[in-house]
Design a protein around this motif. Structure first.
Motif, short mmCIF file in Angstrom:
data_model
loop_
_atom_site.label_atom_id
_atom_site.label_comp_id
_atom_site.label_asym_id
_atom_site.label_seq_id
_atom_site.Cartn_x
_atom_site.Cartn_y
_atom_site.Cartn_z
N GLY A 21 0.85 -1.18 0.00
CA GLY A 21 0.00 0.00 0.00
C GLY A 21 0.89 1.23 0.00
O GLY A 21 1.97 1.22 0.60
N ARG A 22 0.50 2.27 -0.70
CA ARG A 22 1.29 3.49 -0.85
C ARG A 22 2.64 3.19 -1.49
O ARG A 22 3.62 3.88 -1.27
N SER A 23 2.67 2.13 -2.30
CA SER A 23 3.93 1.70 -2.90
C SER A 23 3.94 1.84 -4.42
O SER A 23 4.89 1.41 -5.07
N GLY A 24 2.90 2.45 -4.97
CA GLY A 24 2.80 2.59 -6.41
C GLY A 24 1.83 1.63 -7.05
O GLY A 24 1.67 1.62 -8.27
N THR A 25 1.14 0.83 -6.23
CA THR A 25 0.21 -0.16 -6.79
C THR A 25 -0.93 0.51 -7.55
O THR A 25 -1.39 -0.02 -8.57
N PHE A 253 9.82 2.27 -11.95
CA PHE A 253 8.65 2.75 -12.70
C PHE A 253 8.76 4.24 -13.00
O PHE A 253 8.58 4.67 -14.14
N VAL A 254 9.05 5.06 -11.99
CA VAL A 254 9.09 6.51 -12.21
C VAL A 254 10.29 6.91 -13.07
O VAL A 254 10.27 7.95 -13.72
N PHE A 284 0.92 12.13 -16.32
CA PHE A 284 2.24 12.59 -15.90
C PHE A 284 2.63 11.82 -14.65
O PHE A 284 1.91 11.83 -13.65
N VAL A 285 3.75 11.12 -14.71
CA VAL A 285 4.21 10.32 -13.59
C VAL A 285 5.24 11.11 -12.79
O VAL A 285 6.32 11.42 -13.30
N ALA A 286 4.91 11.45 -11.57
CA ALA A 286 5.82 12.19 -10.71
C ALA A 286 6.53 11.26 -9.76
O ALA A 286 5.94 10.29 -9.26
N ASN A 287 7.80 11.52 -9.50
CA ASN A 287 8.55 10.74 -8.52
C ASN A 287 8.24 11.29 -7.13
O ASN A 287 8.82 12.27 -6.69
#
Length: 312
Positions: A21-25, A253-254, A284-287
């Protein structure tokens, strides 16, 4: 003798994504859910958990003539949160993938605490297995798709899920622990669940419960303690079952979303998809690891303690 399940062929090699959870899933699954071959759990199924027929609605929202999909600029907030903030009712009414547990609590029955239980050393009964597979096969069929994809966060529940789906393709999504802990602390769910107590149950020893009691007044540390348990139990289940699990990292991923997703799709044995490509072109994928949080600042000492806890 195993019961005959209608549309059984549609449950071959289901895809199961999981993570702490909160890991990019959310963002990763959100992209994969665009694939035209895949059926998934929806917001409507959550409202009507006992009626697989509700899945016919997807054909109205997503078919060969039109796709009622809202493209968003992704800034690290889940689709569900974005929709709740939207003033346009249509965005709430669209048939969308969602992660909730009302549905799973209903289909697993009273024996299984699917929402909070680690479910270690727990297999589905034959009755549970037949009912769940029968229901989900209809979900795939009624949505007009070819395969099933599911996403779960919290405990991996691998032994239970593997007993239902022995040929499942498992993907574990992992994120750097300090960023994960910070993100947990900033979501409303965690404020009322695990910020000062152990939220998931069924895997802690008496010694661990005593240790958690000492940490419960420090939200970052009690959260890190629970993160560690998720990692430990996942590793335990993978080793016990001898499972082949594809471990993917949010940081990869990012860094290169397209390459990451295409490698993932290849592992999942999914063909290329113009819908996946179109969706990725419109987000838009933000790190989120690199941001400085004013809401949840961590001192160097806190970061050190988090890393000490999760590395034990």
């Amino acid at each position: 003798m195993a019961a005959t399940i209608k549309y059984e062929a549609l449950l071959q090699k289901p895809i199961i994504l999981f993570g702490s959870g909160r890991s990019g899933t959310t963002i990763i699954s959100e992209i994969l859910f665009q694939h035209e071959d895949l059926a998934w759990h929806s917001n409507y199924q959550e409202i009507f958990p006992r009626f697989p027929q509700i899945n016919f609605l997807r054909r109205l929202f997503d078919n060969s003539w039109w796709r009622m999909v809202k493209f968003w600029n992704f800034v690290g907030v889940s689709k569900n949160t974005r929709q709740k903030k939207s003033k346009q009712l249509i965005n709430l009414a669209i048939f969308n993938p969602i992660e909730r547990y009302n549905f799973w609590e209903k289909i697993t029955g009273p024996r299984i605490d699917f929402s909070r239980g680690f479910l270690l050393d727990t297999k589905a009964t034959e009755e549970e297995r037949t009912y769940i597979r029968s229901f989900l096969a209809k979900q795939v069929k009624y949505q007009g798709r070819k395969r099933l994809i599911m996403k779960f966060t919290g405990p991996a529940r691998l032994e239970y899920l593997h007993s239902i789906f022995p040929d499942a393709i498992f993907v574990n999504i992992v994120r750097e622990p300090i960023a994960t802990v910070r993100s947990w602390l900033e979501v409303g769910f965690w404020q009322t669940k695990g910020i000062n107590r152990l939220w998931w149950v069924g895997a802690y020893s008496s010694e661990e419960e005593a240790e958690a009691e000492k940490l419960k007044n420090d939200p970052a540390l009690i959260t890190a303690f629970q993160y560690r348990k998720l990692m430990e139990t996942t590793a335990y289940e993978i080793e016990k079952l001898g499972l082949q699990v594809y471990e993917s990292h949010y940081e990869d991923f990012v860094k290169d979303p397209h390459t990451f997703i295409y490698k993932l799709m290849e592992y999942m044995q999914l063909p290329l998809s113009r819908h996946v490509e179109a969706y990725m072109q419109n987000i838009f994928v933000a790190n989120r690891n690199e941001r400085t949080s004013k809401k949840t600042p961590f001192s160097d000492e806190t970061k050190k303690r988090i890393l000490e806890i999760v590395s034990v």
